[in-house]
Design a protein around this motif. Structure first.
Motif, PDB file in Angstrom:
ATOM      1  N   SER A 123       0.806  -1.217   0.000  1.00 23.61           N
ATOM      2  CA  SER A 123       0.000   0.000   0.000  1.00 23.61           C
ATOM      3  C   SER A 123       0.843   1.272   0.000  1.00 23.61           C
ATOM      4  CB  SER A 123      -0.938   0.007   1.204  1.00 23.61           C
ATOM      5  OG  SER A 123      -0.179  -0.093   2.399  1.00 23.61           O
ATOM      6  N   ASP A 124       2.050   1.195   0.530  1.00 25.42           N
ATOM      7  CA  ASP A 124       2.932   2.365   0.540  1.00 25.42           C
ATOM      8  C   ASP A 124       4.382   1.890   0.561  1.00 25.42           C
ATOM      9  OD1 ASP A 124       3.149   1.424   3.110  1.00 25.42           O
ATOM     10  OD2 ASP A 124       2.413   3.223   4.087  1.00 25.42           O
ATOM     11  N   LEU A 125       5.304   2.834   0.609  1.00 22.89           N
ATOM     12  CA  LEU A 125       6.723   2.503   0.544  1.00 22.89           C
ATOM     13  C   LEU A 125       7.173   1.692   1.758  1.00 22.89           C
ATOM     14  CD1 LEU A 125       9.324   2.786  -1.029  1.00 22.89           C
ATOM     15  CD2 LEU A 125       9.738   4.950   0.125  1.00 22.89           C
ATOM     16  N   LEU A 126       6.673   2.033   2.922  1.00 21.65           N
ATOM     17  CA  LEU A 126       7.039   1.301   4.138  1.00 21.65           C
ATOM     18  C   LEU A 126       6.572  -0.149   4.054  1.00 21.65           C
ATOM     19  CD1 LEU A 126       8.298   1.543   6.961  1.00 21.65           C
ATOM     20  CD2 LEU A 126       6.017   2.095   7.805  1.00 21.65           C
ATOM     21  N   ASP A 127       5.366  -0.350   3.582  1.00 23.76           N
ATOM     22  CA  ASP A 127       4.833  -1.704   3.414  1.00 23.76           C
ATOM     23  C   ASP A 127       5.641  -2.469   2.376  1.00 23.76           C
ATOM     24  OD1 ASP A 127       3.139  -3.898   3.681  1.00 23.76           O
ATOM     25  OD2 ASP A 127       1.688  -3.117   2.235  1.00 23.76           O
ATOM     26  N   LEU A 128       6.033  -1.803   1.300  1.00 22.77           N
ATOM     27  CA  LEU A 128       6.840  -2.445   0.263  1.00 22.77           C
ATOM     28  C   LEU A 128       8.188  -2.899   0.823  1.00 22.77           C
ATOM     29  CD1 LEU A 128       7.319  -3.214  -2.707  1.00 22.77           C
ATOM     30  CD2 LEU A 128       8.193  -0.899  -3.047  1.00 22.77           C
TER      31      LEU A 128
END
Length: 53
Positions: A28-33
């Motif tokens: 969903s976002d860069l941190l999740d990626l």
């Protein structure tokens, strides 16, 4: 031939790379990626090999 190709597509098991790619695409976002990439690097998506001696 199209019937057989459609059946093959339905019963095709995705490769490890395809499963990892679809898992990364769901971020969903860069941190999740980044979290998902670390999980893949640690081997948490791949099934463990069972060894019998």
């Amino acid at each position: 031939m199209t019937i057989f190709s459609n059946l093959f597509r339905v019963f095709k098991v995705p490769s490890d790379a395809e499963r990892e790619r679809s898992y990364l695409d769901g971020a969903s976002d860069l941190l999740d990626l980044e979290h998902r990439q670390r999980e893949i690097d640690r081997g948490r998506l791949r099934p463990r090999e069972l060894r019998y001696y």
